[in-house]
Enzyme design. Sequence first.
Site, PDB file in Angstrom:
ATOM      1  N   THR A 216      17.918  14.634   9.407  1.00 38.90           N
ATOM      2  CA  THR A 216      16.576  14.856   9.925  1.00 38.90           C
ATOM      3  C   THR A 216      16.431  15.327  11.279  1.00 38.90           C
ATOM      4  OG1 THR A 216      15.921  13.593   8.044  1.00 38.90           O
ATOM      5  CG2 THR A 216      14.437  13.943   9.993  1.00 38.90           C
ATOM      6  N   THR A 267      13.647   8.586  11.444  1.00 43.61           N
ATOM      7  CA  THR A 267      14.518   9.310  10.971  1.00 43.61           C
ATOM      8  C   THR A 267      15.427   8.167   9.901  1.00 43.61           C
ATOM      9  OG1 THR A 267      16.760  10.199  10.517  1.00 43.61           O
ATOM     10  CG2 THR A 267      16.258   9.272  12.461  1.00 43.61           C
ATOM     11  N   GLY A 270      13.425   6.992   4.034  1.00 38.29           N
ATOM     12  CA  GLY A 270      12.006   7.416   3.965  1.00 38.29           C
ATOM     13  C   GLY A 270      11.011   6.662   3.247  1.00 38.29           C
TER      14      GLY A 270
END
Length: 349
Positions: A216, A267, A270
């Site tokens: 990410t 990051t 999530g």
Amino acid sequence: MYALLIVFLLGMMVDAASGESTANPASEPRWTIALHGGAGAGARRLDDQERDQMQRALERALKAGQQVLAGGGTALDAVEAAVVVLEDEPQFNAGKGAVFNTAGGHELDATIMDGATLRCGGVASLKFIKNPIKAARLVMNETPHVLLGGERADRFAIEKGCEQVAQEYFYVERRFEELQQALKKRGLPPLDAPAYPVPNTTEAGKQPPPGEARGTVGCVALDVHGNLAAATSTGGRTAKLAGRIGDSAINGAGNYANNNSCAASGTGNGEEFIRHSIAARVGWLMEHSKLPIDEAVNHCLHKVLRPGDGGIIAIDRQGNVAMHSTTIAMPRAVADSSGRWEIAIDVDQ
Ligand code: ASP
């Protein structure tokens, strides 16, 4: 009596002045930018050439942001410019190179937030937009909302002029192998092929992403006007369910900016970042518990999240930067107006 009062008031003024200047304005950078390319485990497995490619990609992104800030541009423009570069790099799990979901396709999330006004925009599950961060900025600028998702979000972005691509654009061979491995680990049958015709593998398609590093991308910045901003973009998690939305789509979870505290980009896992409002929590710890930026970030990583859950980069209005992760790698970079220019991949445990 009056003389005493004057001495007292003068003392108060000196205190107030020194209180404001604890960070000595002369030594404070006028602008600062920091970015990350995802927290993960795999970057240690990069060979020299791959490591070099990754460093050069980080450098290109840093330069894009630096140019905006050094020219007096806004933190918002800088974080968007840097993230666009990272989205276009196939090494990272954002834009080109996004991971696969269990349906053999790609769905992308992104967010951007303005620390001066708390205006923010997010997009979730985009399928056809080359640079999701541009779509997130448009949600912020051109709608009364903070998050658009799915087919309508794609359509909104295309109508507003974002570049449209086919799903094939996101294809990177190694990402499909990662999906197959993830399916196998879960005892699920492999897919015969992606959900779209595999493009003739271009050079970019062959470029390996960093092993299992999640990849990410995110960027935080302080501009010469004293404003903070943050932007984050991702393909999500390998083998996520189609329709799953992660923290990178949600301001407060994976992305946050507030001039009263900090700009932060996360990051990692999530779901955990959403559960604990991690990016906003870094800001709250600074604003309400008066923690310095390093302590606020480390508190979230070590006391709130679980070991290995991920990493956070954050910046405050004095230009202090914290970049920490509980994974063994987090590609990252930082630059400021005093000449600081640093790029790193591994995390010292
Ligand atoms: N946080 C991202 C997500 O869960 C993935 C990552 O940062 O690696 O969608």
